[in-house]
Scaffold this active site. Sequence first.
Site, mmCIF file in Angstrom:
data_model
loop_
_atom_site.group_PDB
_atom_site.id
_atom_site.type_symbol
_atom_site.label_atom_id
_atom_site.label_comp_id
_atom_site.label_asym_id
_atom_site.label_seq_id
_atom_site.Cartn_x
_atom_site.Cartn_y
_atom_site.Cartn_z
ATOM 1 N N ARG A 1 0.847 -1.187 0.000
ATOM 2 C CA ARG A 1 0.000 0.000 0.000
ATOM 3 C C ARG A 1 0.889 1.246 0.000
ATOM 4 O O ARG A 1 1.700 1.435 0.906
ATOM 5 C CB ARG A 1 -0.902 -0.010 1.242
ATOM 6 C CG ARG A 1 -1.733 1.252 1.380
ATOM 7 C CD ARG A 1 -2.436 1.362 2.728
ATOM 8 N NE ARG A 1 -2.885 2.735 2.894
ATOM 9 C CZ ARG A 1 -2.890 3.394 4.036
ATOM 10 N NH1 ARG A 1 -2.473 2.833 5.147
ATOM 11 N NH2 ARG A 1 -3.305 4.655 4.077
ATOM 12 N N GLU B 1 -7.515 8.431 6.943
ATOM 13 C CA GLU B 1 -7.720 8.988 8.284
ATOM 14 C C GLU B 1 -8.155 10.455 8.334
ATOM 15 O O GLU B 1 -7.447 11.299 8.889
ATOM 16 C CB GLU B 1 -6.435 8.828 9.098
ATOM 17 C CG GLU B 1 -6.025 7.399 9.318
ATOM 18 C CD GLU B 1 -4.833 7.262 10.255
ATOM 19 O OE1 GLU B 1 -4.662 6.183 10.836
ATOM 20 O OE2 GLU B 1 -4.066 8.245 10.403
ATOM 21 N N GLU C 1 -3.383 -0.540 8.594
ATOM 22 C CA GLU C 1 -2.207 -0.147 9.368
ATOM 23 C C GLU C 1 -2.296 -0.777 10.744
ATOM 24 O O GLU C 1 -3.351 -0.755 11.382
ATOM 25 C CB GLU C 1 -2.102 1.376 9.532
ATOM 26 C CG GLU C 1 -1.704 2.145 8.292
ATOM 27 C CD GLU C 1 -1.555 3.647 8.564
ATOM 28 O OE1 GLU C 1 -1.282 4.035 9.724
ATOM 29 O OE2 GLU C 1 -1.724 4.425 7.607
ATOM 30 N N HIS D 1 -3.112 11.067 1.306
ATOM 31 C CA HIS D 1 -2.580 10.751 2.635
ATOM 32 C C HIS D 1 -1.943 12.004 3.228
ATOM 33 O O HIS D 1 -0.738 12.063 3.444
ATOM 34 C CB HIS D 1 -1.569 9.608 2.548
ATOM 35 C CG HIS D 1 -1.286 8.929 3.854
ATOM 36 N ND1 HIS D 1 -1.312 7.562 4.016
ATOM 37 C CD2 HIS D 1 -0.977 9.426 5.080
ATOM 38 C CE1 HIS D 1 -1.022 7.250 5.269
ATOM 39 N NE2 HIS D 1 -0.807 8.373 5.929
ATOM 40 N N ASN E 1 -7.391 1.446 10.401
ATOM 41 C CA ASN E 1 -6.060 1.573 10.984
ATOM 42 C C ASN E 1 -6.211 1.451 12.499
ATOM 43 O O ASN E 1 -7.070 2.117 13.095
ATOM 44 C CB ASN E 1 -5.436 2.928 10.662
ATOM 45 C CG ASN E 1 -5.030 3.050 9.204
ATOM 46 O OD1 ASN E 1 -5.089 2.097 8.442
ATOM 47 N ND2 ASN E 1 -4.620 4.245 8.807
ATOM 48 N N TYR F 1 -3.908 0.927 16.309
ATOM 49 C CA TYR F 1 -2.634 0.843 17.012
ATOM 50 C C TYR F 1 -2.777 0.567 18.505
ATOM 51 O O TYR F 1 -1.977 -0.153 19.073
ATOM 52 C CB TYR F 1 -1.841 2.151 16.835
ATOM 53 C CG TYR F 1 -1.337 2.377 15.443
ATOM 54 C CD1 TYR F 1 -0.079 1.929 15.047
ATOM 55 C CD2 TYR F 1 -2.120 3.043 14.501
ATOM 56 C CE1 TYR F 1 0.397 2.128 13.763
ATOM 57 C CE2 TYR F 1 -1.656 3.240 13.207
ATOM 58 C CZ TYR F 1 -0.401 2.789 12.842
ATOM 59 O OH TYR F 1 0.053 2.981 11.560
#
Length: 496
Positions: free
Chosen positions: A100, A190, A396, A145, A329, A331
């Site tokens: 990606r 995002e 991600e 992005h 995404n 985390y």
Amino acid sequence: MEHYFIAVTIFCAIITRISCCDVVKLTFPSGFRVGTASASYQVEGAWNVSDKGENVWDWFTHNKPEIIADGSTGDVACDSYHKYEEDVQWVKNLGLDFYRFSVSWSRVLPNGFANEVSEDGLQYYKNLTQALIDNGIEPVVTIYHWDHPQILEDLGGWTNELMVEWYADYARVIFEELGPMVKTFITINEPKIYCEQGYNSTTKKAPGKTLENMGHYLCVHNSLKAHATAYHMYDDEFRATQQGQIGILTPCTGWVPGDNVTEESIEQHFQFDCGWIMHPIYVGDYPEIVKTRVANISALENYPFSRLPEFSQEWIEYINGTTDFFGLNHYTSSMPIFDTAEELGIYTRDSGIIKSTNSSWSTGSSSWLYVLPEGFGNLLRMIRDQYNNPPLYVFENGYSDTGELEDYERISYYYGYVSEMLAAINDDGCNVVAYTIWSLLDNFEWNAGYTELFGIISVDFNSSDRTRSAKLSTSWWQEVISTRTLQDVPSNSTRR
């Protein structure tokens, strides 16, 4: 004695079965795809090569270096503009299914508008895309992005509704030029992050503005319109011939149990964190709790209107359904609790939620990155239940350190998070179809500069050649990919 042998035989069978089940639970399902990722400003460098225009991150790092932790820029970064073929070979050697990458708007449209298209810029992305295909790697393209042309920011950026039209013109160029080779597009990465940290903070992300505590709402509003416009354009004009898929990408934090964490606080956290972006796409319009709270708090602040813009019915219908997959995404997680100050009539946050943490939790080099795999599973199950279990791509997931080659903690992070994801798939029926390692390379980490590094491949930023080298996680992921099964975390006698 006969009973003894029977008992031993049964015991061994049970142990073997348990062992087999454990292996199955750590094995990727048939057809599951694993890839890695990057973003244009974070890796490309070549900031003023050929006819590329200035973007918001070029301007931000050059004019506000004090906001970047080490005062650095992405002017050279990983120099992937010149070293993309080497990057592709790293992806191939890892055995990954897809890569990606994102396109830099100002590299393709130097002045921001479609009346001037850079052939050099387009050729770079065509070369990268073709190199991936030639090596058996699927290209996954993120159209935007965070690095839009500075001239568009001077005209208001994402707070200007004309940005919807400008973005659509840019997206059309990408569909026309790269679409014949690309089967998966991500419209926008995002919006929640660049809107909150770029238009409601001066110290985090470009363009670094605070706009009456409503710039982020205008930004998301226009970003969703831009996404939907690009989706319909692809659907109407390109899907039949290109046979691809397209969606948007949102970050969502998870949650873990704790004092004062309730089903109600979890739900409210989810709607402000994840639903703000995805509810208009999967359900139609912003979540009711988001609309109600922002309107009520705006009234308490004596605004004659809600700081959250309102979609017309036409836009609600136009945005609803505009994705082929749930792009996620993820985390980290927290313990979401209600802000008790509101009981005293004090409203300091629209969400009404405090993301409580525990000092005993392990973190990466990013202070916000708490290692809590359990929260990932909780989030995946919530998405399953909220949005009718859509096909979900984890685009991600990763861990930051300071560049250690023997990155045991990164491997431990991946083991925990991927294990949790596989359990959500195998035990809970979550429709996760792909997983993406963030990131391929150590790179420019936005306002953290080069102080927080996420790569599974090291980059020597003190070398003019930006030399790449393997980390321990490189070989670990090679083994995982070749076996399609999670491997144990290597032992390290120095680990606490």
